[in-house]
Design a protein around this motif. Sequence first.
Motif, mmCIF file in Angstrom:
data_model
loop_
_atom_site.group_PDB
_atom_site.id
_atom_site.type_symbol
_atom_site.label_atom_id
_atom_site.label_comp_id
_atom_site.label_asym_id
_atom_site.label_seq_id
_atom_site.Cartn_x
_atom_site.Cartn_y
_atom_site.Cartn_z
ATOM 1 N N ASP A 14 0.828 -1.204 0.000
ATOM 2 C CA ASP A 14 0.000 0.000 0.000
ATOM 3 C C ASP A 14 0.867 1.260 0.000
ATOM 4 O OD1 ASP A 14 -2.724 1.229 0.323
ATOM 5 O OD2 ASP A 14 -1.761 2.026 2.123
ATOM 6 N N ARG A 18 0.978 4.164 -2.942
ATOM 7 C CA ARG A 18 0.793 5.585 -2.658
ATOM 8 C C ARG A 18 1.937 6.410 -3.265
ATOM 9 N NH1 ARG A 18 -3.099 6.677 1.272
ATOM 10 N NH2 ARG A 18 -3.965 4.792 2.248
ATOM 11 N N ALA A 21 1.186 6.662 -6.944
ATOM 12 C CA ALA A 21 0.141 7.649 -7.232
ATOM 13 C C ALA A 21 0.668 9.073 -7.123
ATOM 14 C CB ALA A 21 -1.036 7.447 -6.293
ATOM 15 N N ASP A 29 -4.385 6.442 -11.745
ATOM 16 C CA ASP A 29 -5.332 5.391 -12.139
ATOM 17 C C ASP A 29 -4.704 4.010 -12.014
ATOM 18 O OD1 ASP A 29 -7.283 7.263 -12.710
ATOM 19 O OD2 ASP A 29 -6.691 7.436 -14.823
ATOM 20 N N ASN A 32 -4.626 3.046 -8.364
ATOM 21 C CA ASN A 32 -5.955 2.661 -7.882
ATOM 22 C C ASN A 32 -6.353 1.282 -8.404
ATOM 23 O OD1 ASN A 32 -6.380 5.000 -6.392
ATOM 24 N ND2 ASN A 32 -7.257 6.106 -8.133
ATOM 25 N N ARG A 33 -6.028 1.020 -9.683
ATOM 26 C CA ARG A 33 -6.363 -0.279 -10.272
ATOM 27 C C ARG A 33 -5.636 -1.415 -9.548
ATOM 28 N NH1 ARG A 33 -3.436 -3.139 -13.776
ATOM 29 N NH2 ARG A 33 -2.095 -1.353 -14.284
ATOM 30 N N GLY A 35 -4.300 -1.198 -6.572
ATOM 31 C CA GLY A 35 -4.756 -1.196 -5.181
ATOM 32 C C GLY A 35 -6.033 -1.989 -4.993
ATOM 33 N N ALA A 36 -6.905 -1.954 -5.995
ATOM 34 C CA ALA A 36 -8.139 -2.747 -5.917
ATOM 35 C C ALA A 36 -7.814 -4.231 -5.862
ATOM 36 C CB ALA A 36 -9.035 -2.440 -7.118
#
Length: 473
Positions: A14, A18, A21, A29, A32-33, A35-36
């Motif tokens: 994580d 970060r 990002a 993006d 986030n992708r 991270g999902a």
Amino acid sequence: MNAPAVDPVHAVLDSGLRQLAAFGDDLVDHANRIGAILWSPPRVVIVGRLKAGKSTLVNALIGAPVAETAALEATNVVTVYQDGAPSRAELATLDGHRRGLPVTAGMPVELPCPAAEIAYVHRWLPSAALRDLTLVDTPGLATLTTANEDATRRALVDGFDQTRTASVDADAAVFLFDATPRADELDFLAQLPFTPLNTLGVLSRADGFGEGALGRQDPLEHAGRHAAVLGARLRGTVSAVTPVSGLMAQTSHTGALTERDAQALAQVSALSALDLAELLESSDPAPLTPEQRDRLLDLLGEYGVLAGRHAAARGAAALNQWLAERSGVAELRRVLHASIGRFAVLHRAQRILDELDRLAYRHAARDGIRTIVHRMRVDPAMRPVTLLADLARLHSDDPRSPLVDELRALLEGRSPAERLGLDPAAGPDRIRAAAQARLGEAQSRAALYTHTAAEDTALVSLVAAYQEMAAFR
């Protein structure tokens, strides 16, 4: 109230995402992708031959009759079951498109196109049972149509190596078999991108094991003893073998059993097992009607009817509790969450690192991305991820290597002492001394012997792991 502790592996990943990002632009993006993927539950695939009981087991684990079990080719497409609201479904086709599907609560999804065009069906439903593990049901191996087996291979094996369009990105496997896995089943397991640590064997249909319900041994107890022997024999393939009666588990966990069913069975509770068995085969099963007899067998199976008849005299709740306790599904859940789930998380972490490597290869900010990935990989909290990846390579390239057992010991141990084969109560001095000795051995092997590429990589990881443990405080 204190927030739940974050797993160290998740924390490292994580933090790296970060940092990714923070570069801005399209990397937000991408972060986030990925991270999902990080924060979604591990995916556990259910695999086995035709009519092995996969869909029945899926229904039992979910607690709802969502997987088709009635037809001969019960599941002819791969189906992903994930916790989510509202209840919905999407169809993923081989050409990469997705489309919504209508769903009816408690019922299988009907397909609007031929199964040959489908990569998989993605099904979301509110389910506490799916909050920690996503389940993937598959068509049987060695089925009546090669298309069904091809769909399973495409989703679990080929999808990893080719376009990934059809891959469900599973993190662990539960393999169902009967008395002993066949050669083609073992061959298929060897092709999966897993290790024995994230592969569990299930001795399915345990209520009919051996001589069955009227045999000299209780079939469930017989299956339990056989599973222990089989687990030791298959240690290089699966982490353990667990016996389960999928039918009894499905009935007890999906609310299928009614008070009327228990009352029907209670009518024959005074009969001997032999007399009841003869009644079940009779054209006139009085005091049961043929419909009652057939329903009881569909719900409970022969063993459930014969061995559960006394519990039925105490009502549906007592019979349902007996079914749940005897089915073996509680132990299966425990192993899935305590052991298989743990190594599935490590497998998922390696997949995320690989995804970041692919991103770095094609992105203009490749140097920055590679720096982030390097920091992740060398973080001590990520050592189990590296060790599991090394174990996977050895199982694929050199399964007889002596390093396999050494890697497994480091991964399976819950404490530094256990990882080194010491008494769990061993103090820091003994742990440091044992780690230093192992470090010397690993360094000597790395310097003196010729190894395969997989062994060379594993030795680098072992040296690093023992160096960290030699500094234990």
